[in-house]
Write an enzyme that holds these catalytic residues in place. Structure first.
Site, short mmCIF file in Angstrom:
data_model
loop_
_atom_site.label_atom_id
_atom_site.label_comp_id
_atom_site.label_asym_id
_atom_site.label_seq_id
_atom_site.Cartn_x
_atom_site.Cartn_y
_atom_site.Cartn_z
N GLY A 258 35.64 48.26 43.40
CA GLY A 258 35.21 47.66 44.66
C GLY A 258 36.01 48.06 45.88
N THR A 259 36.87 49.07 45.76
CA THR A 259 37.68 49.46 46.91
C THR A 259 36.96 50.47 47.80
OG1 THR A 259 38.79 51.00 45.43
CG2 THR A 259 39.97 48.98 45.98
N GLY A 260 35.77 50.92 47.36
CA GLY A 260 35.01 51.82 48.23
C GLY A 260 35.00 53.27 47.79
N THR B 76 32.88 54.80 45.63
CA THR B 76 31.51 55.31 45.70
C THR B 76 31.09 55.49 47.15
OG1 THR B 76 31.06 54.02 43.72
CG2 THR B 76 29.16 54.90 44.89
N HIS C 37 61.81 40.90 46.56
CA HIS C 37 62.17 41.95 45.60
C HIS C 37 61.99 43.34 46.24
CE1 HIS C 37 62.17 43.59 41.35
NE2 HIS C 37 61.60 44.60 42.00
N GLU C 38 60.83 43.57 46.82
CA GLU C 38 60.57 44.90 47.40
C GLU C 38 61.46 45.15 48.62
OE1 GLU C 38 58.94 46.97 45.72
OE2 GLU C 38 58.06 45.54 44.30
P1 ADP Z 1 34.00 51.31 43.99
O1 ADP Z 1 33.14 52.54 43.84
O2 ADP Z 1 35.39 51.63 44.42
O3 ADP Z 1 33.96 50.38 42.84
P2 ADP Z 1 32.05 50.69 45.97
O4 ADP Z 1 32.13 51.87 46.86
O5 ADP Z 1 30.93 50.66 44.99
O6 ADP Z 1 33.41 50.47 45.23
O7 ADP Z 1 31.97 49.37 46.89
C1 ADP Z 1 30.91 48.46 46.80
C2 ADP Z 1 30.54 47.95 48.18
O8 ADP Z 1 31.61 47.21 48.75
C3 ADP Z 1 30.27 49.06 49.17
O9 ADP Z 1 28.95 49.49 49.10
C4 ADP Z 1 30.57 48.38 50.50
O10 ADP Z 1 29.51 47.57 50.91
C5 ADP Z 1 31.73 47.47 50.14
N1 ADP Z 1 33.03 48.14 50.37
C6 ADP Z 1 33.95 48.47 49.43
N2 ADP Z 1 35.01 49.07 49.99
C7 ADP Z 1 34.76 49.16 51.31
C8 ADP Z 1 35.48 49.69 52.42
N3 ADP Z 1 36.68 50.27 52.27
N4 ADP Z 1 34.92 49.60 53.65
C9 ADP Z 1 33.72 49.02 53.81
N5 ADP Z 1 33.00 48.50 52.81
C10 ADP Z 1 33.49 48.55 51.56
ZN ZN Z 2 61.36 46.55 41.47
#
Ligand code: ADP
Ligand code: ZN
Length: 508
Positions: A72-74, A76, A292-293
């Site tokens: 979910g970090t973007g 894809t 810690h960091e």
């Molecule tokens: P991953 O492939 O890393 O699991 P995705 O790209 O499928 O994550 O993310 C799913 C959705 O979450 C995207 O379509 C978007 O709507 C939202 N999203 C995730 N990361 C971002 C980001 N960095 N900026 C904007 N939207 C994001």
């Molecule tokens: Zn450490």
């Protein structure tokens, strides 16, 4: 033509039909809070747009780029944005979808995928969850293995090796577990580049929230900053969900706009739901991690010979690390001097010591640091001849484990030597720990300032760390230890230049 008319049993010959591409209109602006990752893929866009420029000059462009980061970090989204920016076709497959296929189908599909992508070049192939097919054979093989997976992987490797660097097809792959990947995948000419797509920090979350608020009617009472504060540790996908959920809540109540209260409720739901499945920062852990960091960072900056800090973070990375301090690899170093090794020991002890000084209690968080510190001293004794314990005598040959696994050869030194080494390691750790404690006591307020800034921003840069320390030293009339480190590097460069001058040149 002939092939597509063939149509084998079960339609297997028609696998080509399963390969389809899209032309995404996603742009870099849609991907927020991952600036470094965007910068790193920028040149791929350029290459896909103007392949001739690169080919003519003889540049080798990477074929495969691995996008690494939590779900979910973007990843894809970023891959799509590369295609969108370059305006090229985007072929997307998921690694896990191969596992359930009949034997032979996966490999055939990979072949078709590459064939199609090459035909439509310039183009992008995106393989999500590549770990599903690319798991290390050594790690996954014990349970009879998965023939289909292996065939698919082999086909993928063959395809990647099969086209030259001139073909403008770039393969992007995503994983959140790079460590399980088969080494064969990471060789040069394959996925030899890794781009980290991190969870966003505070500023990053604000940017992501803004992207997703663009198409939703937000009320004037909405305070993005507050929502960003409450969502530490969440990924972009979670934030997108939160906004959508809030919009649904508002709609249900027949409101015209999404209010702060809706966002609030949505955040609460999201966090309650996520608490079970992913790691969220809990406030107590966050405090421990911050001190810690900061302890590591302070020691790194005020110890001669220590690597300088490039970033300190309390944003959890993956499931294992709660926070981290990145040290700048100033140059590729292939050897280290004795004082640099001791400096590294001090930096490693800084985390644990900070917990003791500022929290008043110690945690398991320093386990790995202590292990590394112990290993460093042990190698100084038994491999590098850097201590009086064994003098120049090597007790352990450098560990080339051709036997595989962690078997160690029989010990070739006396019990007395072993005892002395143990005593030395323990007393050195004790001694260095005391010095580290004293340093932290001396720089107490600087640590407090660092922690305060970490709470505010979650990620802080090495420059910010150095500013805080220098500021503290100025206030207290201390001679700066940071400057000493900086001077040392300048000194090294000067000496280097001098050595060159001192060598009589043949032209003279
Ligand atoms: P991953 O492939 O890393 O699991 P995705 O790209 O499928 O994550 O993310 C799913 C959705 O979450 C995207 O379509 C978007 O709507 C939202 N999203 C995730 N990361 C971002 C980001 N960095 N900026 C904007 N939207 C994001
Ligand atoms: Zn450490």
């Amino acid at each position: 033509m002939q092939k597509s008319m063939g149509g084998g049993i079960l339609g297997m010959g028609n696998s080509k039909k399963m390969v389809s591409s899209e032309k995404p209109d996603t742009k870099f602006d849609d991907v927020a809070g991952v600036e470094e990752a965007k910068e790193e893929v920028q040149e791929i866009v350029d290459f896909l747009k103007y392949p001739a420029r690169y080919v003519e000059i003889g540049a080798k462009i990477p074929k495969g780029v691995l996008l690494v980061g939590s779900p979910g970090t973007g990843k894809t989204l970023l891959a799509k944005a590369v295609a969108g920016e370059a305006e090229v076709p985007f072929f997307s497959v998921s690694g896990s979808s191969f596992i359930e296929m009949f034997v032979g189908v996966g490999a055939a599909r990979v072949r078709d995928l590459f064939e199609q992508a090459k035909k439509d070049a310039p183009s992008i192939i995106f393989i999500d969850e590549i770990d599903a097919i690319g798991k290390s054979r050594a790690a996954g093989g014990m349970m009879g293995g998965n023939d289909e997976r292996e065939q698919t992987l082999n086909q993928l490797l063959a395809e990647m090796d099969g086209f030259g660097t001139n073909t403008p097809v770039i393969i992007l792959a995503a994983t959140n577990r790079p460590e399980v990947l088969d080494a064969a995948l990471l060789r040069p000419g394959r996925f030899d580049r890794q781009v980290l797509v991190d969870k966003p920090d505070y500023a990053g979350r604000i940017k992501i929230l803004k992207v997703h608020m663009k198409n939703v009617k937000m009320d004037d009472d909405v305070q993005i900053e507050e929502i960003a504060r409450l969502t530490a540790g969440l990924a972009g996908a979670d934030l997108a969900n939160i906004i959508n959920e809030a919009a649904l809540l508002a709609g249900r109540k027949s409101q015209k706009t999404v209010k702060q209260a809706d966002l609030f409720e949505s955040v609460e739901r999201a966090i309650a739901g996520l608490a079970k499945k992913s790691r969220r920062i809990n406030p107590k852990e966050k405090k421990i991690v911050a001190y810690h960091e900061s302890g590591h960072a302070l020691l790194a900056e005020t110890t001669v010979g220590a690597k300088k800090v490039s970033k300190v973070s309390i944003v959890p990375r993956g499931l294992a690390a709660l926070g981290y301090t990145l040290n700048k690899p100033e140059e590729d170093k292939f050897m280290m001097q004795r004082h640099e090794l001791w400096a590294e020991v001090d930096v490693l002890l800084g985390g644990r010591a900070a917990e003791e000084v500022f929290i008043g209690e110690i945690s398991t968080g320093a386990g790995n640091d202590l292990e590394r510190a112990t290993d460093i001293i042990k190698s100084m004794v038994q491999t590098y001849g850097m201590t009086d314990v064994a003098g120049l005598m090597v007790l352990e040959k450098s560990r080339q484990s051709f036997l595989g696994g962690g078997q160690s050869a029989a010990r070739e030194y006396s019990d007395k030597m072993a005892q002395e080494m143990d005593d030395f390691i323990k007393s050195s750790l004790d001694e260095h720990y005391k010095l580290v404690l004293a340093r932290l006591e001396e720089y107490r307020d600087a640590i407090e300032d660092m922690v305060a800034l970490l709470y505010k921003k979650e990620n802080i840069t090495g420059d910010e760390v150095r500013d805080i320390i220098i500021d503290f030293e100025d206030r207290n009339g201390l001679e700066s230890k940071v400057d000493v480190v900086v001077d040392e590097i300048a000194q090294e460069l000067k000496e280097d230049a001098k050595m060159v001058k001192d060598i009589p040149s043949k032209d003279d």
